[in-house]
Design an enzyme around this catalytic site. Sequence first.
Site, PDB file in Angstrom:
ATOM      1  N   ASN A  61       0.837  -1.206   0.000  1.00 13.86           N
ATOM      2  CA  ASN A  61       0.000   0.000   0.000  1.00 13.86           C
ATOM      3  C   ASN A  61       0.869   1.253   0.000  1.00 13.86           C
ATOM      4  OD1 ASN A  61       0.670  -0.720   2.679  1.00 13.86           O
ATOM      5  ND2 ASN A  61      -1.066   0.390   3.529  1.00 13.86           N
ATOM      6  N   VAL A  62       0.392   2.243  -0.727  1.00 13.40           N
ATOM      7  CA  VAL A  62       1.099   3.516  -0.865  1.00 13.40           C
ATOM      8  C   VAL A  62       0.091   4.612  -0.543  1.00 13.40           C
ATOM      9  CG1 VAL A  62       2.403   5.010  -2.429  1.00 13.40           C
ATOM     10  CG2 VAL A  62       2.579   2.526  -2.673  1.00 13.40           C
ATOM     11  N   GLU A  63       0.222   5.199   0.661  1.00 15.47           N
ATOM     12  CA  GLU A  63      -0.765   6.175   1.122  1.00 15.47           C
ATOM     13  C   GLU A  63      -0.435   7.575   0.632  1.00 15.47           C
ATOM     14  OE1 GLU A  63      -1.162   5.520   5.362  1.00 15.47           O
ATOM     15  OE2 GLU A  63      -2.264   3.646   4.989  1.00 15.47           O
ATOM     16  N   CYS A  72      -4.076   0.710  -2.518  1.00 13.02           N
ATOM     17  CA  CYS A  72      -3.989  -0.521  -1.728  1.00 13.02           C
ATOM     18  C   CYS A  72      -2.865  -1.404  -2.283  1.00 13.02           C
ATOM     19  CB  CYS A  72      -5.297  -1.290  -1.800  1.00 13.02           C
ATOM     20  SG  CYS A  72      -6.622  -0.626  -0.769  1.00 13.02           S
ATOM     21  N   GLU A  74      -3.088  -4.362  -3.234  1.00  8.84           N
ATOM     22  CA  GLU A  74      -3.567  -5.134  -4.378  1.00  8.84           C
ATOM     23  C   GLU A  74      -3.508  -4.311  -5.666  1.00  8.84           C
ATOM     24  OE1 GLU A  74      -4.974  -4.709  -1.443  1.00  8.84           O
ATOM     25  OE2 GLU A  74      -6.274  -6.371  -0.879  1.00  8.84           O
ATOM     26  N   CYS A 105     -10.109  -5.555   0.438  1.00  7.27           N
ATOM     27  CA  CYS A 105     -11.260  -4.641   0.533  1.00  7.27           C
ATOM     28  C   CYS A 105     -12.147  -4.818  -0.710  1.00  7.27           C
ATOM     29  CB  CYS A 105     -10.799  -3.194   0.681  1.00  7.27           C
ATOM     30  SG  CYS A 105     -10.168  -2.446  -0.842  1.00  7.27           S
ATOM     31  N   CYS A 108     -10.759  -3.728  -4.076  1.00 10.91           N
ATOM     32  CA  CYS A 108      -9.675  -4.596  -4.551  1.00 10.91           C
ATOM     33  C   CYS A 108     -10.189  -5.952  -5.014  1.00 10.91           C
ATOM     34  CB  CYS A 108      -8.603  -4.738  -3.483  1.00 10.91           C
ATOM     35  SG  CYS A 108      -7.673  -3.198  -3.311  1.00 10.91           S
TER      36      CYS A 108
HETATM   37  N1  THU Z   1      -5.366  -1.647   2.512  1.00 17.74           N
HETATM   38  C1  THU Z   1      -4.826  -2.411   1.522  1.00 17.74           C
HETATM   39  O1  THU Z   1      -3.690  -2.167   1.081  1.00 17.74           O
HETATM   40  N2  THU Z   1      -5.555  -3.431   1.017  1.00 17.74           N
HETATM   41  C2  THU Z   1      -6.794  -3.789   1.461  1.00 17.74           C
HETATM   42  O2  THU Z   1      -7.405  -4.673   0.878  1.00 17.74           O
HETATM   43  C3  THU Z   1      -7.356  -3.140   2.639  1.00 17.74           C
HETATM   44  C4  THU Z   1      -6.696  -1.883   3.051  1.00 17.74           C
HETATM   45  C5  THU Z   1      -4.603  -0.510   3.019  1.00 17.74           C
HETATM   46  C6  THU Z   1      -5.120   0.822   2.553  1.00 17.74           C
HETATM   47  C7  THU Z   1      -4.632   1.756   3.655  1.00 17.74           C
HETATM   48  O3  THU Z   1      -3.323   2.186   3.321  1.00 17.74           O
HETATM   49  C8  THU Z   1      -4.556   0.883   4.876  1.00 17.74           C
HETATM   50  O4  THU Z   1      -4.649  -0.468   4.431  1.00 17.74           O
HETATM   51  C9  THU Z   1      -5.668   1.145   5.879  1.00 17.74           C
HETATM   52  O5  THU Z   1      -6.916   1.039   5.298  1.00 17.74           O
END
Ligand code: THU
Length: 155
Positions: A61-63, A72, A74, A105, A108
Amino acid sequence: MEAEDRPAPDAAAPVRSVPPDWAALRRAADAAAARAYAPYSGLRVGAAGLCEDGQTVVGANVENASFGLTLCAECSLVSAAVTGGHGRLLAVTVSAGDGAPLAPCGRCRQLLYEHGGPRLLIDGGTGTAPQALADLLPGAFDAEALATRRQENAP
Ligand code: THU
């Protein structure tokens, strides 16, 4: 549309007879999670997938300070599979680095469906059978549904 750009119908996807090495996929996902950029949520997520060419792709994940722009794990994984030309996804594990798989999620699940179809296997964790994506995203809207409805609604 070029042939290689067209969504592959799932029925045409080859089924690999070799079972995925889930332990190796989990290690790859954990390593990817360690490279996540998650300063806002603090949740580092990694994903690893086996592709039909036998290669493993990973993502993290890259926020973003604008939270809604967060990618995410994925998303990164799907991007790696497509840009690397590795074909469809056969098996995916998502990890928050604590040993238990993280449920993808909703968004994804849709992303993974496009590139793995209903038979894509999602890790259930050690001692738990993997789940087919069709069970995690029943009644999915896919390329075939789009094509059918477009024809039906054509003037
Ligand atoms: N996140 C994912 O990378 N994949 C998912 O399927 C669920 C959530 C990440 C997004 C965000 O950076 C962090 O988890 C909190 O939601």
